[in-house]
Design a protein around this motif. Structure first.
Motif, PDB file in Angstrom:
ATOM      1  N   VAL A   1      59.275  22.956  19.142  1.00 60.35           N
ATOM      2  CA  VAL A   1      59.254  23.785  20.337  1.00 60.35           C
ATOM      3  C   VAL A   1      60.524  23.510  21.132  1.00 60.35           C
ATOM      4  O   VAL A   1      60.787  22.382  21.532  1.00 60.35           O
ATOM      5  N   SER A   2      61.284  24.574  21.322  1.00 60.17           N
ATOM      6  CA  SER A   2      62.552  24.382  22.024  1.00 60.17           C
ATOM      7  C   SER A   2      62.352  24.333  23.541  1.00 60.17           C
ATOM      8  O   SER A   2      63.082  23.669  24.255  1.00 60.17           O
ATOM      9  N   ASN A   3      61.290  25.058  23.988  1.00 58.90           N
ATOM     10  CA  ASN A   3      61.010  25.070  25.424  1.00 58.90           C
ATOM     11  C   ASN A   3      60.702  23.668  25.908  1.00 58.90           C
ATOM     12  O   ASN A   3      60.110  22.882  25.188  1.00 58.90           O
ATOM     13  N   ASP A   4      61.102  23.371  27.138  1.00 60.34           N
ATOM     14  CA  ASP A   4      60.732  22.083  27.687  1.00 60.34           C
ATOM     15  C   ASP A   4      59.297  22.139  28.133  1.00 60.34           C
ATOM     16  O   ASP A   4      58.916  23.006  28.908  1.00 60.34           O
ATOM     17  N   LEU A   5      58.492  21.226  27.633  1.00 63.76           N
ATOM     18  CA  LEU A   5      57.096  21.167  28.014  1.00 63.76           C
ATOM     19  C   LEU A   5      56.924  20.034  29.024  1.00 63.76           C
ATOM     20  O   LEU A   5      57.511  18.980  28.880  1.00 63.76           O
ATOM     21  N   THR A   6      56.140  20.314  30.049  1.00 64.69           N
ATOM     22  CA  THR A   6      55.941  19.320  31.093  1.00 64.69           C
ATOM     23  C   THR A   6      54.452  19.125  31.330  1.00 64.69           C
ATOM     24  O   THR A   6      53.697  20.096  31.350  1.00 64.69           O
ATOM     25  N   ILE A   7      54.064  17.861  31.518  1.00 68.90           N
ATOM     26  CA  ILE A   7      52.664  17.540  31.818  1.00 68.90           C
ATOM     27  C   ILE A   7      52.245  18.237  33.112  1.00 68.90           C
ATOM     28  O   ILE A   7      53.045  18.382  34.033  1.00 68.90           O
ATOM     29  N   ALA A   8      51.001  18.714  33.138  1.00 73.49           N
ATOM     30  CA  ALA A   8      50.378  19.345  34.306  1.00 73.49           C
ATOM     31  C   ALA A   8      50.788  20.808  34.519  1.00 73.49           C
ATOM     32  O   ALA A   8      50.246  21.494  35.367  1.00 73.49           O
ATOM     33  N   ARG A   9      51.741  21.287  33.723  1.00 78.22           N
ATOM     34  CA  ARG A   9      52.147  22.695  33.824  1.00 78.22           C
ATOM     35  C   ARG A   9      51.209  23.584  33.008  1.00 78.22           C
ATOM     36  O   ARG A   9      50.748  23.179  31.953  1.00 78.22           O
ATOM     37  N   PRO A  10      50.957  24.801  33.470  1.00 74.06           N
ATOM     38  CA  PRO A  10      50.143  25.712  32.656  1.00 74.06           C
ATOM     39  C   PRO A  10      50.929  26.227  31.444  1.00 74.06           C
ATOM     40  O   PRO A  10      52.150  26.366  31.506  1.00 74.06           O
ATOM     41  N   ILE A  11      50.183  26.507  30.386  1.00 70.13           N
ATOM     42  CA  ILE A  11      50.817  27.008  29.163  1.00 70.13           C
ATOM     43  C   ILE A  11      49.853  27.960  28.464  1.00 70.13           C
ATOM     44  O   ILE A  11      48.631  27.816  28.585  1.00 70.13           O
ATOM     45  N   THR A  12      50.399  28.966  27.785  1.00 72.90           N
ATOM     46  CA  THR A  12      49.579  29.843  26.953  1.00 72.90           C
ATOM     47  C   THR A  12      50.145  29.784  25.539  1.00 72.90           C
ATOM     48  O   THR A  12      51.349  29.929  25.342  1.00 72.90           O
ATOM     49  N   ILE A  13      49.259  29.563  24.589  1.00 76.86           N
ATOM     50  CA  ILE A  13      49.712  29.469  23.200  1.00 76.86           C
ATOM     51  C   ILE A  13      48.882  30.390  22.315  1.00 76.86           C
ATOM     52  O   ILE A  13      47.799  30.838  22.695  1.00 76.86           O
ATOM     53  N   LYS A  14      49.442  30.659  21.143  1.00 76.98           N
ATOM     54  CA  LYS A  14      48.723  31.438  20.142  1.00 76.98           C
ATOM     55  C   LYS A  14      48.752  30.624  18.858  1.00 76.98           C
ATOM     56  O   LYS A  14      49.803  30.089  18.485  1.00 76.98           O
ATOM     57  N   GLY A  15      47.604  30.486  18.216  1.00 78.04           N
ATOM     58  CA  GLY A  15      47.576  29.691  16.995  1.00 78.04           C
ATOM     59  C   GLY A  15      46.298  29.916  16.218  1.00 78.04           C
ATOM     60  O   GLY A  15      45.468  30.744  16.580  1.00 78.04           O
ATOM     61  N   ARG A  16      46.157  29.158  15.124  1.00 77.41           N
ATOM     62  CA  ARG A  16      44.979  29.302  14.285  1.00 77.41           C
ATOM     63  C   ARG A  16      43.984  28.188  14.612  1.00 77.41           C
ATOM     64  O   ARG A  16      44.342  27.024  14.674  1.00 77.41           O
ATOM     65  N   CYS A  17      42.740  28.563  14.826  1.00 77.53           N
ATOM     66  CA  CYS A  17      41.713  27.582  15.126  1.00 77.53           C
ATOM     67  C   CYS A  17      41.300  26.867  13.837  1.00 77.53           C
ATOM     68  O   CYS A  17      40.881  27.497  12.877  1.00 77.53           O
ATOM     69  N   VAL A  18      41.464  25.542  13.815  1.00 78.69           N
ATOM     70  CA  VAL A  18      41.134  24.763  12.620  1.00 78.69           C
ATOM     71  C   VAL A  18      39.678  24.290  12.668  1.00 78.69           C
ATOM     72  O   VAL A  18      39.007  24.220  11.655  1.00 78.69           O
ATOM     73  N   GLY A  19      39.211  23.978  13.881  1.00 80.05           N
ATOM     74  CA  GLY A  19      37.827  23.542  14.008  1.00 80.05           C
ATOM     75  C   GLY A  19      37.647  22.549  15.145  1.00 80.05           C
ATOM     76  O   GLY A  19      38.531  22.391  15.989  1.00 80.05           O
ATOM     77  N   TYR A  20      36.496  21.873  15.114  1.00 87.09           N
ATOM     78  CA  TYR A  20      36.160  20.947  16.194  1.00 87.09           C
ATOM     79  C   TYR A  20      36.132  19.517  15.665  1.00 87.09           C
ATOM     80  O   TYR A  20      35.473  19.223  14.669  1.00 87.09           O
ATOM     81  N   ASP A  21      36.856  18.660  16.330  1.00 85.46           N
ATOM     82  CA  ASP A  21      36.941  17.253  15.964  1.00 85.46           C
ATOM     83  C   ASP A  21      35.966  16.475  16.842  1.00 85.46           C
ATOM     84  O   ASP A  21      36.213  16.289  18.030  1.00 85.46           O
ATOM     85  N   ASP A  22      34.827  16.061  16.257  1.00 85.74           N
ATOM     86  CA  ASP A  22      33.832  15.392  17.109  1.00 85.74           C
ATOM     87  C   ASP A  22      34.107  13.909  17.318  1.00 85.74           C
ATOM     88  O   ASP A  22      33.397  13.249  18.072  1.00 85.74           O
ATOM     89  N   LEU A  23      35.155  13.381  16.676  1.00 90.81           N
ATOM     90  CA  LEU A  23      35.532  11.990  16.970  1.00 90.81           C
ATOM     91  C   LEU A  23      36.215  11.909  18.328  1.00 90.81           C
ATOM     92  O   LEU A  23      35.910  11.051  19.136  1.00 90.81           O
TER      93      LEU A  23
END
Lengths: 131, 188
Positions: A94-116
């Motif tokens: 990801v070339s964009n600078d990502l910052t903690i606490a900032r809002p973000i919208t992403i698009k991706g493939r749902c792999v599933g739920y990790d219950d650990l």
């Protein structure tokens, strides 16, 4: 007469060629390109987490293209966690600078739920909005 | 007055002790993006190999227990048709979406770890396709600052998990599946 024979041979060759090409395409078809596929669900991180933690709703999202928004709560190598509920792994750096606490919208493939870790996992993601 | 003071300081001491104990009990190392690769390639045939790069692993250095979870849909093959067949016909990922491992590190002491690689034995149970199998492996382990790195491999067979390989592809898939893992566990 000879002309007809030639046409017949040509036709057979053509059919065989088409068959071979379609066989090859079937066996070596490309991978899905999630970034260009249509979004099946647009949800908040909280909502998808709530849904996926219930076993009966898992099938609805798994392997589907989802668009998720929320706040970045952790940044890892080529991955982020949003709202402490959804882990996003990006398809390329990801070339964009990502910052903690900032809002973000992403698009991706749902792999599933990790219950650990009690996290929804998303892979092959791309950034839609980052502000 | 003096009495009260002593009591108060005693209480504070007990509280601090309790807090330290509970902190120690929660000493965990986590990897959210662990790598698991399995391979069942046969010579002369197309490689049968898949990798999952977002496997979860949690190590408790108090109890030496280790747990790991891989979502089956997270395994990627070079050949997308192979990936499809793997999900639909062999591992049936819609019914069994997870592979889980639970085990214990044998004679492991986190305090003895350093940058030199040591071998640590792990014993546990692997659950794939809804079936369980005991697994034993040696992990190359080292600790660099707050990160514990563990790499290792072990072998299983499709039969261990009641996965049937159809006759027509049987000679293209190895009898034994080599599973490799690479975890970088960060202190939480």
């Amino acid at each position: 007469m000879r002309g007809k024979k030639l046409y017949a041979v040509l036709a057979v060759v053509l059919v065989l060629l088409i068959l071979a090409i379609s066989m090859y395409n079937y066996i070596y078809k490309g991978h899905r390109d999630i970034s260009t596929e249509q979004v099946a669900f647009t949800v908040s991180a909280t909502k998808i987490h709530m849904d996926l933690s219930k076993e009966d709703k898992v099938a609805k999202y798994v392997d589907q293209v989802v668009q998720i928004e929320g706040k970045i709560t952790a940044i890892e190598q080529n991955a982020v966690v949003i709202d402490d509920k959804v882990q996003i792994n990006f398809s390329k750096e990801v070339s964009n600078d990502l910052t903690i606490a900032r809002p973000i919208t992403i698009k991706g493939r749902c792999v599933g739920y990790d219950d650990l870790l009690e996290l929804v996992k998303i892979d092959q993601a791309t950034v839609v909005h980052n502000n | 007055m003096k009495n009260v003071n002593i009591r108060l300081s005693l209480l504070i001491l007990v509280l601090i002790n309790g807090a330290i104990a509970s902190l120690r009990a929660q000493e965990k190392y986590i990897d959210k993006n662990g790598i698991v690769i399995f391979e069942a390639s046969e010579q002369l045939f197309e490689e049968v190999k898949a990798a999952n790069e977002s496997v979860t692993a949690i190590l408790s250095t108090e109890t030496n227990q280790i747990a790991s979870l891989a979502l089956i849909k997270g395994f990627h093959f070079k050949n997308s048709l192979m990936e499809e067949h793997f999900n639909e016909n062999y591992i049936e990922s819609e019914t069994y979406p997870k592979a889980k491992f639970k085990g214990n590190l044998i004679d492991f002491n986190v305090a003895e770890l350093d940058e030199n690689i040591t071998e640590v034995s792990v014993e546990g149970t692997l659950e794939v396709h809804g079936r369980q199998k005991g697994v034993h492996a040696k992990l190359k382990t080292q600790k660099i600052r707050d990160i514990i790195s563990m790499t290792g491999e072990f072998k299983v067979t499709p039969g261990d998990f009641d996965i049937e390989i159809p006759k027509i592809v049987r000679n293209k898939i190895a009898k034994e599946v080599l599973v490799k893992l690479d975890f970088k566990l960060a202190k939480k």
